[in-house]
Design a protein around this motif. Structure first.
Motif, PDB file in Angstrom:
ATOM      1  N   ARG A  62       0.796  -1.182   0.105  1.00 25.49           N
ATOM      2  CA  ARG A  62       0.034   0.087  -0.052  1.00 25.49           C
ATOM      3  C   ARG A  62       0.865   1.274   0.028  1.00 25.49           C
ATOM      4  NH1 ARG A  62      -1.962   1.590   6.110  1.00 25.49           N
ATOM      5  NH2 ARG A  62      -1.757   3.766   4.794  1.00 25.49           N
ATOM      6  N   GLY A 133       7.783  36.829  20.624  1.00 25.56           N
ATOM      7  CA  GLY A 133       7.864  36.582  22.095  1.00 25.56           C
ATOM      8  C   GLY A 133       8.599  37.566  22.770  1.00 25.56           C
ATOM      9  N   GLY A 134       9.224  38.839  21.943  1.00 20.82           N
ATOM     10  CA  GLY A 134       9.666  39.805  22.476  1.00 20.82           C
ATOM     11  C   GLY A 134      11.038  39.584  23.212  1.00 20.82           C
ATOM     12  N   LEU A 139      14.936  43.014  21.168  1.00 24.87           N
ATOM     13  CA  LEU A 139      14.431  44.372  21.601  1.00 24.87           C
ATOM     14  C   LEU A 139      15.679  45.198  21.713  1.00 24.87           C
ATOM     15  CD1 LEU A 139      11.490  43.185  23.748  1.00 24.87           C
ATOM     16  CD2 LEU A 139      11.434  43.913  21.611  1.00 24.87           C
ATOM     17  N   TYR A 148       9.066  45.083  16.443  1.00 29.54           N
ATOM     18  CA  TYR A 148       8.531  44.834  17.661  1.00 29.54           C
ATOM     19  C   TYR A 148       7.251  45.478  17.981  1.00 29.54           C
ATOM     20  CZ  TYR A 148       7.261  43.112  22.073  1.00 29.54           C
ATOM     21  OH  TYR A 148       6.193  42.500  23.221  1.00 29.54           O
ATOM     22  N   ARG A 204       3.119   3.941  12.641  1.00 30.20           N
ATOM     23  CA  ARG A 204       1.872   4.655  12.412  1.00 30.20           C
ATOM     24  C   ARG A 204       2.042   5.902  11.840  1.00 30.20           C
ATOM     25  NH1 ARG A 204      -2.023   3.569  15.694  1.00 30.20           N
ATOM     26  NH2 ARG A 204      -3.131   4.408  13.952  1.00 30.20           N
ATOM     27  N   PRO A 522     -10.823   6.735  -2.181  1.00 32.35           N
ATOM     28  CA  PRO A 522     -12.295   6.476  -1.748  1.00 32.35           C
ATOM     29  C   PRO A 522     -13.162   7.513  -1.389  1.00 32.35           C
ATOM     30  CG  PRO A 522     -10.652   5.773   0.088  1.00 32.35           C
ATOM     31  CD  PRO A 522      -9.824   6.261  -1.110  1.00 32.35           C
TER      32      PRO A 522
ATOM     33  N   TRP B  55       5.195  40.642  30.264  1.00 26.52           N
ATOM     34  CA  TRP B  55       4.907  41.854  29.539  1.00 26.52           C
ATOM     35  C   TRP B  55       5.853  41.753  28.233  1.00 26.52           C
ATOM     36  CZ3 TRP B  55       0.984  44.879  30.278  1.00 26.52           C
ATOM     37  CH2 TRP B  55       0.484  44.923  31.577  1.00 26.52           C
ATOM     38  N   GLN B  56       6.522  40.380  28.174  1.00 27.71           N
ATOM     39  CA  GLN B  56       7.417  40.333  27.009  1.00 27.71           C
ATOM     40  C   GLN B  56       8.381  41.451  26.672  1.00 27.71           C
ATOM     41  OE1 GLN B  56       7.420  37.618  25.555  1.00 27.71           O
ATOM     42  NE2 GLN B  56       5.191  36.846  25.506  1.00 27.71           N
ATOM     43  N   ARG B  57       8.608  42.039  27.886  1.00 28.00           N
ATOM     44  CA  ARG B  57       9.915  42.955  27.721  1.00 28.00           C
ATOM     45  C   ARG B  57      10.710  43.257  29.039  1.00 28.00           C
ATOM     46  NH1 ARG B  57       8.171  47.844  29.669  1.00 28.00           N
ATOM     47  NH2 ARG B  57       6.055  48.139  29.820  1.00 28.00           N
ATOM     48  N   GLU B 134      -2.836   0.088  19.734  1.00 28.46           N
ATOM     49  CA  GLU B 134      -4.084  -0.402  19.210  1.00 28.46           C
ATOM     50  C   GLU B 134      -4.302  -1.586  18.823  1.00 28.46           C
ATOM     51  OE1 GLU B 134      -7.025   1.310  15.948  1.00 28.46           O
ATOM     52  OE2 GLU B 134      -5.021   2.250  16.034  1.00 28.46           O
ATOM     53  N   ALA B 191      -3.336  -1.844  12.445  1.00 30.22           N
ATOM     54  CA  ALA B 191      -4.209  -1.156  13.531  1.00 30.22           C
ATOM     55  C   ALA B 191      -5.492  -1.165  12.766  1.00 30.22           C
ATOM     56  CB  ALA B 191      -3.624   0.079  13.731  1.00 30.22           C
ATOM     57  N   SER B 193      -7.508   1.363  12.976  1.00 26.95           N
ATOM     58  CA  SER B 193      -7.752   2.537  12.395  1.00 26.95           C
ATOM     59  C   SER B 193      -7.192   2.689  10.973  1.00 26.95           C
ATOM     60  CB  SER B 193      -7.394   3.600  13.174  1.00 26.95           C
ATOM     61  OG  SER B 193      -5.648   3.588  13.509  1.00 26.95           O
ATOM     62  N   ASP B 194      -5.958   1.853  10.861  1.00 26.24           N
ATOM     63  CA  ASP B 194      -5.487   1.824   9.469  1.00 26.24           C
ATOM     64  C   ASP B 194      -6.281   0.881   8.372  1.00 26.24           C
ATOM     65  OD1 ASP B 194      -3.230   3.373   9.773  1.00 26.24           O
ATOM     66  OD2 ASP B 194      -1.701   2.008  10.409  1.00 26.24           O
ATOM     67  N   ARG B 197      -8.906   3.231   7.182  1.00 32.38           N
ATOM     68  CA  ARG B 197      -8.175   4.318   6.061  1.00 32.38           C
ATOM     69  C   ARG B 197      -8.187   3.723   4.649  1.00 32.38           C
ATOM     70  NH1 ARG B 197      -3.417   6.791   9.655  1.00 32.38           N
ATOM     71  NH2 ARG B 197      -2.599   7.745   7.610  1.00 32.38           N
ATOM     72  N   LEU B 198      -7.762   2.508   4.687  1.00 29.37           N
ATOM     73  CA  LEU B 198      -7.719   1.769   3.754  1.00 29.37           C
ATOM     74  C   LEU B 198      -9.019   1.192   2.844  1.00 29.37           C
ATOM     75  CD1 LEU B 198      -4.555  -0.673   3.865  1.00 29.37           C
ATOM     76  CD2 LEU B 198      -4.704   1.288   2.211  1.00 29.37           C
ATOM     77  N   SER B 222     -15.593   1.153   0.328  1.00 31.67           N
ATOM     78  CA  SER B 222     -15.703   2.184  -0.504  1.00 31.67           C
ATOM     79  C   SER B 222     -15.611   1.963  -1.998  1.00 31.67           C
ATOM     80  CB  SER B 222     -14.636   3.370  -0.089  1.00 31.67           C
ATOM     81  OG  SER B 222     -14.376   3.392   1.306  1.00 31.67           O
ATOM     82  N   GLN B 243      10.991   2.487  22.847  1.00 25.80           N
ATOM     83  CA  GLN B 243      10.241   3.383  22.120  1.00 25.80           C
ATOM     84  C   GLN B 243       9.258   4.444  23.061  1.00 25.80           C
ATOM     85  OE1 GLN B 243       8.804  -0.501  19.874  1.00 25.80           O
ATOM     86  NE2 GLN B 243       8.445   1.190  18.264  1.00 25.80           N
ATOM     87  N   GLU B 246      10.412   7.240  27.541  1.00 27.30           N
ATOM     88  CA  GLU B 246       9.925   8.677  28.336  1.00 27.30           C
ATOM     89  C   GLU B 246       8.741   8.540  29.030  1.00 27.30           C
ATOM     90  OE1 GLU B 246       9.971  12.271  26.121  1.00 27.30           O
ATOM     91  OE2 GLU B 246      11.841  11.982  25.269  1.00 27.30           O
TER      92      GLU B 246
END
Lengths: 651, 292
Positions: A62, A133-134, A139, A148, A204, A522, B55-57, B134, B191, B193-194, B197-198, B222, B243, B246
């Motif tokens: 596929r 983002g300043g 600045l 800015y 995936r 499809p 205030w970004q400054r 899944e 999966a 869900s795959d 999709r097909l 379809s 995989q 973390e």
């Protein structure tokens, strides 16, 4: 008995049996466990194909659909035009999540993509998020502070234009422009890497690490997207290659050197995909190098063929397959053409430039160069991608989120100029942007490695948006019955080479045959026809091309004089932006043999698949916003796919 | 009015005012005895960082002076309030202190003993189900093209189905029935869900109910009709530790934090003899409901 010993014993037995069979193929062998005759032996050690057609094979079943070319707010120009989505958001969206676009509108893809490359411009990467983002360093600089404050006081558009112009002139203060080696640049690149690594989900969804090298001297587009095969561990060892001297260069030869350096340093792999030759004003596929004024040499040809195995043939800024002036006999050549000038329209287009801009002409010239230099520099496969600058890979006609964040859906977007150059008086209107495209990759699985390797072997095809399946195999022995088997791809791989492959050494008296098939998306339109485009080099060194209709829907008869199949008709209701699938076919398949084959002539063949006409995005806009488009606006189109070619080279 | 007088908050406020008055009259020295407030350089830096983030400054000199003045004001009032005991019996202060301790204990715990590789592997093994992907399915399919066959497609598929399932005699192989298609004829561990999709969502939903090991259908996609042979259903494959590393680390740390907290709490709790008085009947409330 240990496992190894048992295995060894079995091998010995097998070898003995085979040896016995080979020695006396027809005779029955009697031993103390009975007679082993040939029939019995064949049952045990089948000499022909395995019963299960799937055992022992690992070919792609596929295609995976993706976009190799998407910009986010990390790109200087995207940020200037209002993109606020970062690489992370781009991946989330591509995976199918609903998000809020920079214009504040909710947006979601009809179906997730299988993979994505966020390819932000390497020059100035990450500038806009810092500006918005300043960042104190920005600045602290008068120029940075000025922009800015313009943005803060609601004059963002003026600031954006000023920034882009300054960027184009190289007039952005060194203190604030992120360049490789600075902490700001490092941060942007690290975030690009991390966003991809975090989004990558082998099996995936594939998130590639990449960037765009945007060589644009004089407004002539020589852009390339760079895709890395590996993860952040390797990508972090380098910083993207830029075009601004002294760190970077606008010459592709220097980019290729950087690619080699990356591979040497990290042991990784990298590929480059050029795009928008249509905006290069005759420089994308040169015979005379624009940088030196000299003919391309063997080194150029070799390196280009090695480094640039794919070309992005269709995207939002126009379709680049061919041009009516280059292909006067191709009635489908005039598709979503952008031929007014270069990228910033600072120089008008002349017909002489076209030959060095379009994919088909380049494939033809490639044959010519190969004959002279022994290497074909333009032996590339075809991909489509978006080049959207919105963080949104959304190019379906009814879900088109535009080129830039300022051209996300609105009642007026079609009638805003996309580029306008007062000095030449040229302009390209918003409606001329096209909702295109994606790439289909025939890979064995959805991982960085498998997709990258499939791209390198050119087993890919471009589409202008719809996710049709397209197969294209070339070989010497395809028979019409191969198009009737349950799974034509099995025959395709067994008897021939897939798209992107090579044929040579023609058997005496045989012409190449092609197994070609397409299956509609499809949820999109039916198919009108499959065509095979052949290009070849004759004995006099001249190139030619011919388009063959090879499979089509319904009972249409080719015109006896031209051989062309009449148009499929249309079901499009422009006012309601609808169509129906009462014409066309949901799938097409055939075996076609080249009727004019000369084994002494170099040639290439690729397939083009056309959908029946459907409403263009402009029709969807007109309907949704209740606006009337001016008469020059195209409202319908025949979406299409282009496969990578198969080349024939005499031995 | 009567209810208002019974309101504990009012009592509290009155008490506070009284206290304030008493202390205020009784002392004019600062409660900590030194009477000195030092705004350190690092505190000022913190103020600048906080301002810049909002205030970004960075702040202007006037703004910075204002920030420092505010900091001094906060310190003065804080010390006075503490010396008056205003922190005591205040729900918000209590909650905040509880929260602080609850954050503090596990953070200390995780810093003292970072998880080893072995810890990670063990945790991953114990909680494998959390990391499963899944569910996936493997199946083979035979396609019947309705465009070519027209209305008889359904019946033809049905008849092919019985021949595919026949043990002998009329038995056929999947390659000899059905039509050509670019759809994969064999889908391996994909999966759900795959699959959708097909082949489309309806198809993948129906596929879930198809019994294993026998040709079934026709299912509608379809593209047309399909006979399917579901070979296996996989309950979601377990990824390699690398995989999901973390996530595993995050979960393990979260578990450790909770454990550390539980242990610490048990220790603290042991220091106290806790007496819970017998529950008195909520008189007021039952009275209210009776009146109604």
């Amino acid at each position: 008995m240990s496992r190894t010993t048992a295995k060894a014993r079995d091998s010995v037995l097998l070898a003995m049996t085979l040896a016995a069979l080979l020695a006396l193929p027809a005779a029955a062998q009697t031993s103390d466990i009975g007679t082993l005759d040939k029939q019995a032996a064949e049952r045990m050690f089948p000499g022909k194909a395995l019963y299960s057609p799937y055992a022992g094979r690992n070919f792609p079943t596929r295609p995976f659909f993706g976009d190799t070319h998407l910009h986010t707010s990390f790109s200087m120009d995207a940020g200037a035009f209002g993109a606020r989505l970062a690489p992370r958001d781009a991946y989330v969206f591509a995976k199918g999540a609903e998000i809020t676009a920079s214009s504040g509108q909710r947006v979601k893809l009809s179906r997730p993509l299988d993979f994505l490359v966020v390819a932000d411009h390497s020059d100035g990467m990450g500038f806009f998020p810092l500006m918005l983002g300043g960042d104190p360093k920005i600045l602290a600089d008068p120029q940075g502070r000025k922009w800015y404050e313009m943005i803060q006081s609601g004059r963002g558009a003026d600031a954006a234009i000023d920034i882009i112009i300054s960027f184009g002139k190289g007039a952005i203060s060194k203190a604030i422009l992120p360049v490789p080696g600075t902490p700001a640049y490092r941060d942007a690149w690290q975030e690009t890497i991390k966003a991809a690594d975090d989004a990558n989900d082998p099996g995936r969804f594939t998130a590639f690490i990449g960037f765009e090298w945007t060589s644009n001297t004089g407004g002539n587009n020589l852009h390339r997207n760079i895709i890395l095969r590996e993860n952040g561990t390797k990508a972090s060892q380098v910083e993207p290659y830029t075009t601004m001297r002294p760190l970077g260069s606008d010459n592709p030869r220097d980019l290729w050197k950087w690619m080699s350096a990356y591979e040497e340093k990290t042991g990784g792999q990298v590929l480059a995909i050029a795009h928008n030759g249509n905006l290069s004003n005759g420089r994308m596929f040169p015979l005379i190098e624009s940088f030196t004024g000299k003919p391309i040499d063997r080194e150029y040809a070799q390196t280009r063929a090695h480094r640039e195995r794919l070309y992005e043939v269709t995207q939002i800024k126009g379709d680049g397959e061919t041009h009516p002036l280059l292909s006067p006999n191709d009635e489908f050549a005039n598709y979503e053409r952008w031929d007014k000038g270069n990228l910033d329209l600072s120089e008008a287009k002349t017909p002489a430039m076209l030959e060095f801009e379009y994919a088909r002409a380049a494939l033809r010239n490639g044959l010519k160069v190969e004959k002279e230099l022994g290497v074909n520099p333009y032996k590339f496969g075809m991909v489509g991608s978006t080049d959207a600058h919105t963080g949104l890979a959304a190019v379906e006609e009814d879900n088109f989120f535009g080129k830039t964040s300022s051209s996300e859906p609105s009642a007026t977007r079609a009638m805003h100029p996309f580029v306008k150059n007062p000095s030449t008086g040229l302009e390209i209107m918003g409606w001329e942007t096209i909702a295109s495209g994606y790439v289909g990759v025939w890979a064995t699985e959805n991982t960085r490695e498998a997709l990258f390797d499939a791209m390198q072997r050119k087993e890919v095809y471009a589409t202008t948006g719809p996710r049709m399946f397209v197969r294209f195999f070339g070989g010497w022995d395809f028979a019409p019955s191969d198009a009737q088997t349950r799974s034509p791809a099995v025959q395709g791989y067994m008897k021939g080479v897939p798209m992107g492959g090579d044929l040579t050494d023609a058997p005496a008296g045989k012409a190449p045959s092609f197994l070609v098939a397409a299956l509609k998306d499809p949820i999109s339109a039916n198919l009108d026809r499959i065509q095979i485009i052949k290009g070849w080099l004759d004995a006099k060194g001249e190139t030619h091309e011919k388009v063959y209709d090879v499979a089509w829907s319904g009972t249409r008869k080719p015109d006896p004089s031209t051989g062309k199949v009449p148009p499929v008709g249309t079901t499009v209701d422009v006012a309601n932006a609808t169509w129906n699938n009462t014409i066309g076919a949901s799938d097409l398949i055939t075996v076609w043999r080249d009727p004019n084959f000369d084994p002494a002539q170099r040639a290439f063949y690729y397939a083009r698949v056309l959908e029946i006409p459907t409403p263009r995005w402009t029709a969807h806009d007109a309907k949704y916003f209740g606006v009337k488009m001016p008469p020059e606006v195209r409202m319908t189109g025949q979406e299409r796919a282009y496969t990578s070619p198969i080349w024939y080279t005499p031995k | 009015m009567k209810t208002l007088l019974r309101e504990p908050l009012l009592h509290f406020l009155l008490l506070g005012v009284a206290l304030f008055g008493v202390y205020g009259l009784a002392r004019d020295r600062a409660p900590d005895g030194t009477g000195q407030i030092v705004v350190t350089q690092s505190q000022i830096e913190q103020l600048v960082i906080g301002f810049t983030r909002t205030w970004q400054r960075p702040p202007t000199p006037e703004e910075l002076t204002g920030l420092i003045e505010d900091r001094i004001r906060e310190e003065v009032l804080y010390r006075e309030a503490m010396s008056m005991g205003l922190d005591r019996d205040d729900t918000i202060v209590r909650r905040r202190l509880r929260q602080k301790l609850e954050f503090l204990i596990p953070d200390l715990a995780s810093q003292i003993a970072p998880p080893t590789e072995r810890d990670l592997v063990a945790y991953f093994d114990q909680h494998a189900d959390k990391y499963r992907g899944e569910p996936a399915v493997s199946f083979e399919q035979v396609f019947f093209n309705r465009e070519r066959r027209g209305t008889p497609a359904w019946e033809e598929a049905k008849s092919a189905l019985s021949r595919l399932n026949a043990q002998h005699g009329s038995a056929v192989t999947p390659d000899t029935v059905g039509d050509t298609s670019l759809l994969p004829i064999e889908v391996t561990r994909s999966a759900v869900s795959d699959v959708a999709r097909l082949f489309g969502g309806t198809f993948s939903k129906e596929l879930v109910n198809v019994p294993l090991g026998r040709w079934a259908g026709p299912l509608e996609s379809s593209y047309g009709l399909h006979l399917v042979l579901v070979r296996e259903r996989v309950p979601g494959s377990l990824p390699e530790l690398a995989q999901v590393r973390e996530g595993v680390l995050r979960d393990l740390l979260a578990e450790r934090r909770q454990q550390a907290l539980d242990v610490a709490y048990a220790k603290f709790r042991a220091r106290y003899a806790v007496v819970v008085e017998p529950l008195a009947l909520a008189q007021g409330e039952s009275g209210v409901s009776q009146r109604q």
